[in-house]
Design an enzyme around this catalytic site. Structure first.
Site, PDB file in Angstrom:
ATOM      1  N   ILE A  42       0.840  -1.196   0.000  1.00 52.92           N
ATOM      2  CA  ILE A  42       0.000   0.000   0.000  1.00 52.92           C
ATOM      3  C   ILE A  42       0.881   1.255   0.000  1.00 52.92           C
ATOM      4  O   ILE A  42       1.688   1.466   0.917  1.00 52.92           O
ATOM      5  CB  ILE A  42      -0.932   0.011   1.242  1.00 52.92           C
ATOM      6  CG1 ILE A  42      -1.731  -1.309   1.330  1.00 52.92           C
ATOM      7  CG2 ILE A  42      -1.851   1.225   1.213  1.00 52.92           C
ATOM      8  CD1 ILE A  42      -2.559  -1.649   0.105  1.00 52.92           C
ATOM      9  N   GLN A  92      20.392   3.557 -22.792  1.00 49.59           N
ATOM     10  CA  GLN A  92      21.314   3.177 -23.873  1.00 49.59           C
ATOM     11  C   GLN A  92      22.099   4.393 -24.369  1.00 49.59           C
ATOM     12  O   GLN A  92      23.312   4.311 -24.615  1.00 49.59           O
ATOM     13  CB  GLN A  92      20.504   2.558 -25.025  1.00 49.59           C
ATOM     14  CG  GLN A  92      21.337   1.767 -26.008  1.00 49.59           C
ATOM     15  CD  GLN A  92      21.934   0.498 -25.380  1.00 49.59           C
ATOM     16  OE1 GLN A  92      21.473   0.029 -24.347  1.00 49.59           O
ATOM     17  NE2 GLN A  92      22.980  -0.020 -25.984  1.00 49.59           N
ATOM     18  N   ILE A  93      21.442   5.523 -24.504  1.00 50.75           N
ATOM     19  CA  ILE A  93      22.122   6.743 -24.957  1.00 50.75           C
ATOM     20  C   ILE A  93      23.208   7.147 -23.958  1.00 50.75           C
ATOM     21  O   ILE A  93      24.277   7.629 -24.347  1.00 50.75           O
ATOM     22  CB  ILE A  93      21.090   7.889 -25.154  1.00 50.75           C
ATOM     23  CG1 ILE A  93      20.222   7.595 -26.384  1.00 50.75           C
ATOM     24  CG2 ILE A  93      21.782   9.241 -25.283  1.00 50.75           C
ATOM     25  CD1 ILE A  93      19.043   8.542 -26.553  1.00 50.75           C
ATOM     26  N   GLU A 133      -2.197  -0.470  -9.753  1.00 56.68           N
ATOM     27  CA  GLU A 133      -3.478   0.135 -10.185  1.00 56.68           C
ATOM     28  C   GLU A 133      -4.058  -0.570 -11.412  1.00 56.68           C
ATOM     29  O   GLU A 133      -4.725   0.054 -12.239  1.00 56.68           O
ATOM     30  CB  GLU A 133      -3.305   1.637 -10.444  1.00 56.68           C
ATOM     31  CG  GLU A 133      -2.607   2.320  -9.279  1.00 56.68           C
ATOM     32  CD  GLU A 133      -3.338   3.498  -8.731  1.00 56.68           C
ATOM     33  OE1 GLU A 133      -4.498   3.690  -9.087  1.00 56.68           O
ATOM     34  OE2 GLU A 133      -2.726   4.203  -7.911  1.00 56.68           O
TER      35      GLU A 133
HETATM   36  C1  LIG Z   1       5.019  -0.194  -5.386  1.00 56.03           C
HETATM   37  C2  LIG Z   1       3.600  -0.663  -5.323  1.00 56.03           C
HETATM   38  C3  LIG Z   1       2.626   0.191  -4.828  1.00 56.03           C
HETATM   39  C4  LIG Z   1       1.304  -0.250  -4.719  1.00 56.03           C
HETATM   40  N1  LIG Z   1       0.348   0.586  -4.169  1.00 56.03           N
HETATM   41  C5  LIG Z   1      -0.900   0.102  -3.914  1.00 56.03           C
HETATM   42  C6  LIG Z   1      -1.866   0.897  -3.194  1.00 56.03           C
HETATM   43  O1  LIG Z   1      -1.610   2.060  -2.847  1.00 56.03           O
HETATM   44  N2  LIG Z   1      -3.069   0.335  -2.895  1.00 56.03           N
HETATM   45  C7  LIG Z   1      -3.400  -0.948  -3.250  1.00 56.03           C
HETATM   46  O2  LIG Z   1      -4.501  -1.397  -2.938  1.00 56.03           O
HETATM   47  N3  LIG Z   1      -2.511  -1.722  -3.958  1.00 56.03           N
HETATM   48  C8  LIG Z   1      -1.279  -1.225  -4.283  1.00 56.03           C
HETATM   49  N4  LIG Z   1      -0.364  -2.006  -4.946  1.00 56.03           N
HETATM   50  C9  LIG Z   1      -0.732  -3.367  -5.337  1.00 56.03           C
HETATM   51  C10 LIG Z   1      -0.958  -3.510  -6.842  1.00 56.03           C
HETATM   52  O3  LIG Z   1      -2.109  -2.810  -7.232  1.00 56.03           O
HETATM   53  C11 LIG Z   1      -1.026  -5.022  -7.155  1.00 56.03           C
HETATM   54  O4  LIG Z   1       0.300  -5.521  -7.020  1.00 56.03           O
HETATM   55  C12 LIG Z   1      -1.562  -5.304  -8.552  1.00 56.03           C
HETATM   56  O5  LIG Z   1      -2.922  -4.989  -8.633  1.00 56.03           O
HETATM   57  C13 LIG Z   1      -1.376  -6.773  -8.972  1.00 56.03           C
HETATM   58  O6  LIG Z   1      -1.787  -7.639  -7.964  1.00 56.03           O
HETATM   59  P1  LIG Z   1      -0.815  -8.818  -7.491  1.00 56.03           P
HETATM   60  O7  LIG Z   1       0.507  -8.221  -7.166  1.00 56.03           O
HETATM   61  O8  LIG Z   1      -1.503  -9.564  -6.414  1.00 56.03           O
HETATM   62  O9  LIG Z   1      -0.637  -9.739  -8.762  1.00 56.03           O
HETATM   63  P2  LIG Z   1      -1.616 -10.916  -9.228  1.00 56.03           P
HETATM   64  O10 LIG Z   1      -3.007 -10.430  -9.252  1.00 56.03           O
HETATM   65  O11 LIG Z   1      -1.315 -12.119  -8.456  1.00 56.03           O
HETATM   66  O12 LIG Z   1      -1.144 -11.117 -10.743  1.00 56.03           O
HETATM   67  C14 LIG Z   1       0.021 -11.853 -11.105  1.00 56.03           C
HETATM   68  C15 LIG Z   1       0.055 -11.924 -12.634  1.00 56.03           C
HETATM   69  O13 LIG Z   1      -1.104 -12.647 -13.100  1.00 56.03           O
HETATM   70  C16 LIG Z   1      -1.806 -11.834 -14.021  1.00 56.03           C
HETATM   71  N5  LIG Z   1      -3.239 -12.065 -13.926  1.00 56.03           N
HETATM   72  C17 LIG Z   1      -4.001 -12.094 -12.811  1.00 56.03           C
HETATM   73  N6  LIG Z   1      -5.285 -12.320 -13.131  1.00 56.03           N
HETATM   74  C18 LIG Z   1      -5.337 -12.414 -14.478  1.00 56.03           C
HETATM   75  C19 LIG Z   1      -6.378 -12.652 -15.432  1.00 56.03           C
HETATM   76  N7  LIG Z   1      -7.653 -12.806 -15.063  1.00 56.03           N
HETATM   77  N8  LIG Z   1      -6.058 -12.697 -16.744  1.00 56.03           N
HETATM   78  C20 LIG Z   1      -4.773 -12.516 -17.145  1.00 56.03           C
HETATM   79  N9  LIG Z   1      -3.751 -12.313 -16.313  1.00 56.03           N
HETATM   80  C21 LIG Z   1      -4.031 -12.255 -14.993  1.00 56.03           C
HETATM   81  C22 LIG Z   1      -1.444 -10.400 -13.650  1.00 56.03           C
HETATM   82  O14 LIG Z   1      -1.689  -9.485 -14.715  1.00 56.03           O
HETATM   83  C23 LIG Z   1       0.008 -10.543 -13.298  1.00 56.03           C
HETATM   84  O15 LIG Z   1       0.769 -10.550 -14.470  1.00 56.03           O
HETATM   85  C24 LIG Z   1       0.956  -1.564  -5.124  1.00 56.03           C
HETATM   86  C25 LIG Z   1       1.939  -2.401  -5.667  1.00 56.03           C
HETATM   87  C26 LIG Z   1       3.241  -1.980  -5.751  1.00 56.03           C
HETATM   88  C27 LIG Z   1       4.276  -2.928  -6.303  1.00 56.03           C
END
Ligand SMILES: Cc1cc2nc3c(=O)[nH]c(=O)nc-3n(C[C@H](O)[C@H](O)[C@H](O)COP(=O)(O)OP(=O)(O)OC[C@H]3O[C@@H](n4cnc5c(N)ncnc54)[C@H](O)[C@@H]3O)c2cc1C
Length: 414
Positions: free
Chosen positions: A173, A364-365, A391
């Site tokens: 978060i 790269q540049i 997001e």
């Molecule tokens: C630096 C940082 C800041 C963040 N800030 C916030 C914040 O302020 N508030 C908050 O709530 N969250 C926040 N997040 C969380 C972020 O929104 C989630 O990491 C993101 O939504 C992906 O969820 P996950 O990491 O659980 O990946 P997963 O949902 O587990 O996904 C893993 C992979 O599977 C793919 N995938 C999943 N479902 C499907 C599908 N149905 N079809 C195809 N592909 C799929 C995804 O695209 C991804 O490639 C933050 C994350 C980071 C790294």
């Protein structure tokens, strides 16, 4: 467009009739943002190189009155339109994705849902304080086992007397360990396994030892930005702090993410702009083979590609911001909201990938110097990759775009 149904029509909390900033006030904000960026640059550079948080991000934002840029004046905000706010985030993100992420967490996904769905009492309690800089906000949707599908979340709420009691863990978060209040999404306690369970949204004050937050440091970039997890253990909050109607949390979350994604797309454009400026300067100054490297055609190819990434992202961000303004001006209009959702998904998906290409070419540049945190392109490279994940991932953005065109029955997941 099938995602019409996944986003709540906002309630009474709208900015439709609030007095907007005048052109002069918008120009003043642009000037304040520029002054902020110039003042923060050397501070941010040192904090980044030391891999330390940068408290000046928030402190200087307070000094320049930038903590409620898109909030109505009656709550202490600057009331600028979405395009002016987007341009402010473009400029801020030139100083780093971590700097911009603070504003996204605080305003785009923190203040925005309170403004859209809060009661007048909630708005009076949280918006002026957050615009003044006395209450930092965050948005807590993601959990360890629920990211792309928030409906798999396990955080819970129950009512006890005049309080709500929350339990569970939120993960990754932004602003999560520095926030005074977080928008938290949770399911009713005891509803586990029930197919029709619905999440609700809450404004959660973080004070007290039943709310334990921890900053996460194992990340390859955005060092100055707070990324945190927190655990709520029978955490009591005011019985007045449910946001929107009970069971409407998923829709509130989806609507809030539309606002958040525009901030990410804008930020990525800022990354590209900074990479272009740095690349032009370096290509003019650095000499190899008896002439500036900018005279070598293959270096010019990198510059042309960065410029194409900039101009296409710029056009999509502008279109998306205008669509958001039309949607905000027509509360309850599901079609306008769907158009904004679609335009913003396209802008977010494109700009975050365009930025990834731009940072790679800028590195790269810069040659050997490019592979160093001492230079801006590599810092952008480390930071910007997350914009294709948070997001809404690349994959989720593509599913949203394609299924919106194909029609409701083609939703990739339900
Ligand atoms: C630096 C940082 C800041 C963040 N800030 C916030 C914040 O302020 N508030 C908050 O709530 N969250 C926040 N997040 C969380 C972020 O929104 C989630 O990491 C993101 O939504 C992906 O969820 P996950 O990491 O659980 O990946 P997963 O949902 O587990 O996904 C893993 C992979 O599977 C793919 N995938 C999943 N479902 C499907 C599908 N149905 N079809 C195809 N592909 C799929 C995804 O695209 C991804 O490639 C933050 C994350 C980071 C790294």
């Amino acid at each position: 467009m099938n995602h019409v149904d996944t986003i709540a029509a906002p309630g009474s909390g709208t900015i439709a009739n609030a007095p907007a900033a005048t052109p002069e006030e918008c120009a003043q904000l642009v000037a304040d943002v520029e002054a902020y960026c110039q003042e923060i640059r050397p501070i941010e550079e040192i904090a980044y190189l030391e891999h330390e948080p940068n408290p000046a991000i928030g402190e200087l934002a307070k000094k320049y009155n930038m903590l409620g840029m898109s909030m109505p004046k009656k709550y202490g905000g600057r009331a600028v339109d979405s395009l002016t706010y987007a341009r402010a985030l473009v400029r801020i993100n030139r100083e780093g994705t971590g700097v911009r992420t603070f504003f996204s967490g605080h305003t785009s996904i923190g203040q925005y849902p309170i403004l859209k769905y809060g009661t007048e009492e909630q708005k009076d309690r949280y918006l002026p304080a957050s615009c003044r800089g006395d209450c930092t906000l965050a948005f807590g949707l993601t959990e360890p086992d629920a990211g792309s599908n928030p409906l798999e979340g396990t955080c819970t709420w129950r009512r006890e007397g005049d309080k709500f009691i929350l339990n569970g863990v939120k993960y990754l978060i932004s602003n999560g360990s520095v926030a005074d209040a977080v928008i938290v999404f949770a399911f009713p306690e005891g509803s586990e396994g029930q197919p029709d369970r619905r999440m609700s949204a809450f404004i959660v004050d973080t004070a007290g030892d039943t709310f334990e937050a921890e900053a996460l440091h194992a990340k390859p970039g955005m060092y100055t930005s707070d990324t945190a997890m927190f655990e709520m253990t029978d955490h009591p909050i005011s019985g007045d702090n449910m946001l929107g109607d009970q069971g409407n949390g998923f829709r509130i979350a989806m609507h809030t993410l539309v606002s958040g994604r525009l901030s990410v797309a804008s930020g990525c454009l800022g990354t590209i702009e900074d990479c272009l400026e740095e690349s032009l300067r370096y290509a003019r100054e650095r000499e190899q083979h008896g002439k500036p490297i900018g005279k070598h055609q293959l270096v010019q190819q990198h510059i042309a590609r960065i410029e194409m990434m900039r101009s296409t992202s710029d056009a999509l961000v502008e279109r998306a911001a205008l669509a958001k303004d039309r949607s905000d001006a027509a509360p309850g209009d599901k079609e306008e909201l769907a158009r904004a959702d679609f335009a913003i998904a396209e802008a977010k998906y494109w700009a975050s990938n365009a930025a990834w290409e731009a940072v790679d070419r800028a590195v790269q540049i810069f040659g050997g110097r490019g592979w160093s945190e001492l230079y801006r392109p590599f810092r952008h490279l480390q930071d910007v990759r997350v914009c294709r994940i948070y997001e809404g991932t690349d994959e989720i953005m593509q599913l949203k775009i394609a299924s919106s065109l194909l029609g409701k029955e083609f939703a990739a997941f339900g």
